[in-house]
Design an enzyme around this catalytic site. Structure first.
Site, PDB file in Angstrom:
ATOM      1  N   GLU A  27      -2.049  -0.266  13.449  1.00  0.00           N
ATOM      2  CA  GLU A  27      -3.189   0.225  12.677  1.00  0.00           C
ATOM      3  C   GLU A  27      -4.495  -0.006  13.420  1.00  0.00           C
ATOM      4  OE1 GLU A  27      -4.928  -0.183   8.139  1.00  0.00           O
ATOM      5  OE2 GLU A  27      -3.693  -1.794   8.961  1.00  0.00           O
TER       6      GLU A  27
ATOM      7  N   GLU B 284       0.841  -1.194   0.000  1.00  0.00           N
ATOM      8  CA  GLU B 284       0.000   0.000   0.000  1.00  0.00           C
ATOM      9  C   GLU B 284       0.874   1.242   0.000  1.00  0.00           C
ATOM     10  OE1 GLU B 284      -4.078   1.430   2.260  1.00  0.00           O
ATOM     11  OE2 GLU B 284      -3.221  -0.538   2.612  1.00  0.00           O
TER      12      GLU B 284
END
Length: 884
Positions: free
Chosen positions: A737, A473
């Site tokens: 996260e 990502e």
């Protein structure tokens, strides 16, 4: 009056940097922190001199500001004649204090302009023939006149990544240059002083290219998002004592060949075959390049890249430190796992000896499986694997140059024999900007939390503010930096980095004014169409400039963003229905089963952006009335649609109350009940939070504003899920996260989205530094401050040192044995209100400050620069459970 060494200029900078080389700013700004041995020192006047040589500063052959009656010492603009390109300007400053004493002139320093405009480029974009692949080497030999060389500069950039050598020596120490921009719009070039690397006669320059973000893999978009192959633009200028200059540029005279890099991809890794090395390929003597291929000149081929070439704005990426492997295990035969002890971002340096043709494979992971092997499922399609094939002539050293990984563990296979810990060194990469904050308490968990915040920022601030450095990502998510920017500015000098990124963001704003979810932007993300204008994400186009202005007092950042901000507000208005918005695709991302209605979030952010735009307009001297009226209208629409009697908010979630309270969306009569309801919701979860990305950074500040710092501390100290302490209890060295990236039962969260280095929840740092360290700005740039430590929870001692634009601010407090002790040191040219957590003056001792008033259950003092000390009793009425 005569000058004195007690009052002096220290550490002057230009555009936030010391001695910047290759600055393309028409009116650069000077900053000069001041030092003084005597308290209460402020600047009353200054004088800046600029010259073409340090020896000419006394006559200031470029510009002399004269004595300017002003207290400004931060971001003071150059106001002399137009600057010339490729010119070094020397400067010095002196300042007068409030007793009329002049400092000595500061030690001469300099900045140097770059090429400054397109017309100064005479180089051509060149590339290796496609048949050579995308990791080719380019070189050129050239002859320099037999004359005295006075200066040599290399201006260079690439579509892709480059590393350059001149006469066998590495030029500079930048990594992953030129960084990621939207190459369809702009590409940054770098300037290097190579005077010491050039000599008369035969010379050679060699450049290794790699795909990087330009042609390599970017997230799930695959490869070749901007172009098929890397390209080079280079201009070497050699100046002589006789005043002449020669240029050697990228053109048809260059040649290209394959090298030992078989493949290089930022996500997947680098493959290197040392048997293909060609020693001496960047030197002039004895190297035969007759079998190298001519390069393609992209200009004449009708494929000239359309990107604007601009000087680099952000600090370069560099290797800033190294980590030694702490342990080595062998979870499977021939598979060795080395633990570096810290989740880091960068690469490794491998030392190995073995037969030629032996291939050593390196894989990277943030955490381990229960059996001790590397857990890589969360990397998704990112292979995160490097390979090195030995040449077999003794001890060899390999360090990947054109990839980076997020990892704590390195798995090595194919190694000839057992792997000692000394075989691997972690090479840490980061944007090479100074860290601004030292922070320590007597609570080890909070110290680790501060460390995790800093390591998360270090690893994710690589050219753009990424969301994770490990998996497939690494995008510049706007929502993440929206919530983290204030903390980022506390931890690290972030002005240059985020100024550059805001240019990336403006580059991808749509004609309709929509800011996208990521910048640079390549298309659909997360299932949302291009430029969806998501609430809390697109609003970063407003909130990040405002955060930078608050931290640095930089009006230019606001001015550069102003037109894009207005277009965003126009879009919000146009895409709302009776001022109610529903474009909140992600909502309160990763909340804990406490979903806030997305229209509540979107409308709250609409109001907030309108409010900030009105404030920005006031700073810039624009008409703020339309935006102030818009804020009032959206706030009214929010109240009408979502707020019921007694301050209840539609959705009844922690985040709903946090947003409404922090964004000033409630009537005064509803604020108290709404805060009480928020605390009820926290208590109902056994004093745990349930907020996601948008609610979390505002949660503790809202509690403190409501007089419940005790609840804020209770949340901060939690060690069970969900909390900031929960990952730390499980060995986290960066922010996660998810609140439960590793679940309480030891299993991993969904491999589809589970990063162990993700700074969003590190946004709690802003509250910690403001309320535990007690350091907060009351004017943009920290010219005036509020020093208000709020003792509570488990914290009984805190030390902090923050480097503000004006100089360092330090606090040290203890809260023990019924007494609160505080020491504060302020930089010259600043002042502060200092708030003591006591209600009465009885028993309070202080020095270096003036008593002002009682307020909000505290005693308030005023202080200028220097050190102030306070000691006061802490009775029951001032205990940590009181509403301070």
């Amino acid at each position: 009056m005569t000058s004195t060494s007690k009052w002096a200029v220290a550490g002057p900078t230009v555009e936030y940097a010391s001695c910047p080389l290759g600055l393309d700013v028409a009116r650069p700004r000077f900053t000069w922190p001041l030092v003084a041995q005597e308290p209460g020192r402020v600047q009353t006047a200054y004088q800046v001199r600029v010259a073409t040589d340090a020896e000419r500063l006394s006559s200031a052959d470029v510009w002399d500001s004269g004595r300017v009656g002003s207290s400004e010492s931060v971001l003071v603009p150059y106001d002399g004649p137009a600057l010339a390109p490729r010119t070094r300007y020397h400067w010095s400053v002196r300042a007068w204090d409030n007793e009329g004493r002049a400092s000595e002139w500061s030690t001469p320093t300099w900045w140097e302009t770059g090429l400054m405009e397109k017309s100064q480029w005479s180089a051509s974009w060149i590339a290796a023939p496609e048949s050579l692949g995308t990791s080719a080497r380019l070189r050129r030999g050239f002859s320099v006149a037999d004359k005295q060389i006075t200066r040599a500069r290399l201006y260079i950039t690439a579509l892709g990544l480059y590393e350059v050598h001149l006469n066998g020596e590495r030029v500079g120490n930048d990594r992953l240059a030129p960084g990621w921009t939207d190459y369809r719009r702009r590409v940054q070039y770098q300037s290097h002083d190579v005077t010491e690397l050039i000599g008369s006669g035969a010379n050679a320059i060699g450049v290794q290219l790699a795909e990087g973000w330009y042609a390599g893999t970017v997230a799930w978009y695959g490869t070749r998002n901007y172009g098929k192959r890397p390209a080079l633009l280079a201009q070497l200028e050699v100046g002589y004592a006789d005043g002449t200059t020669e240029r050697y540029v990228s053109d048809a005279s260059w040649t290209a060949a394959r090298g030992p890099i078989v493949a290089a991809d930022l996500l997947h890794g680098e493959s290197y075959d040392a048997r293909s090395e060609t020693p001496g390929w960047t030197t002039a003597s004895g190297f035969d390049d007759s079998d190298w291929s001519p390069v393609d000149v992209l200009d004449t081929a009708g494929t000239r890249p359309g990107a604007q070439v601009v000087a680099q704005v952000d600090a370069p990426i560099r290797a800033v430190r190294e980590l030694a492997a702490q342990t080595v295990t062998e979870p499977q035969p021939g598979i060795f796992v080395l633990d570096l002890g810290q989740n880091m971002v960068g690469s490794i340096r491998l030392r190995v000896e073995g037969p030629a043709g032996t291939t050593v494979t390196l894989r990277y992971a943030e955490v381990l499986n229960p059996d001790g092997t590397c857990y890589t499922a969360n990397l998704r399609k990112a292979r995160a694997t490097d390979t090195y094939t030995l040449r077999g002539d003794g001890l060899e050293t390999y360090e990947p140059r054109f990839t980076f990984h997020g990892f704590r563990y390195v798995e090595i296979s194919g190694h000839p024999g057992a792997v000692p810990a000394s075989a691997v060194t972690g090479v840490v990469l980061q944007t090479d900007a100074p860290f601004a904050l030292d922070f320590a308490t007597d609570v080890p968990m909070l110290n680790q939390l501060h460390s995790n915040i800093g390591w998360g920022q270090r690893g994710n601030f690589l050219s753009i503010p990424t969301d994770t450095p490990a998996r497939d990502e690494r995008l510049g998510w706007t929502g993440d930096i929206n919530v983290f920017a204030p903390t980022a500015c506390s931890v690290m000098e972030s002005a240059r980095f985020l100024t550059k990124w805001l240019t990336d963001l403006r580059d991808c704003q749509t004609p309709e004014g929509i800011f996208p979810d990521t910048a640079p932007h390549l298309g659909r993300v997360g299932g949302a169409p291009v430029g969806d204008g998501v609430a809390g994400w697109g609003d970063a186009g407003v909130t990040v400039p405002w955060a930078l202005y608050q931290a640095y007092g930089d009006r230019r950042i606001l001015a550069e963003s102003w037109s894009s901000i207005v277009r965003w507000i126009d879009h919000l208005r146009a895409s709302s229905r009776e001022l109610i918005r529903s474009a909140a695709v992600y909502g309160d991302w990763l909340n804990i089963d406490d979903e806030t209605p997305k229209d509540v979030i979107a409308t709250a952010y609409f109001a907030h952006s309108a409010d900030l735009t009105a404030r920005i307009a006031e700073v810039l001297g624009e008409n703020a009335d339309p935006f102030r009226e818009l804020f009032e209208d959206v706030r009214h629409a929010f109240r009408t649609a979502y707020v019921t009697e007694g301050g209840r908010i539609h959705g009844d979630t922690q985040t709903a109350y946090v947003l409404a309270l922090s964004m000033d969306l409630l009537a005064e009569a509803d604020r108290g009940p709404a805060a009480d309801r928020l605390i009820q919701l926290i208590e109902a979860r056994d004093w745990h939070l349930s907020t996601g990305f948008l609610g979390t950074p505002r949660l503790l500040p809202v509690l403190t504003a409501a007089g419940r710092t005790d609840v804020a501390y209770r949340l901060l100290h939690q060690r069970t899920f969900p909390s900031w302490g929960y990952p730390i209890e499980r060995g986290a060295t960066t922010m996660w996260e998810r609140w439960d990236s590793i679940k309480p039962d030891g299993t991993f969260q969904s491999e589809e989205m589970n990063s162990f280095n993700h700074y969003a929840y590190g946004s709690v740092g802003e509250w910690m530094y403001t309320n535990i360290a007690g350091i907060a700005a009351t004017a943009p740039g920290f010219r005036t401050l509020r020093i208000r430590p709020r003792p509570g929870g488990e914290v009984h001692e805190t030390r902090a040192r923050f480097t503000s634009p004006y100089g360092p601010v330090t606090t040290h407090w203890t809260d023990r044995d019924g007494r609160f002790e505080l020491e504060v040191t302020l930089a010259p040219n600043t002042s502060a209100e200092i708030w003591l957590p006591v209600r009465t003056a009885a028993g309070t001792r202080y020095e270096g400050a003036e008593y002002l008033r009682p307020q909000d259950g505290c005693l308030v003092f005023g202080a200028g620069s220097g050190t102030s000390r306070f000691s006061c009793p802490r009775g029951q009425e001032n205990s940590s459970s009181a509403r301070l």
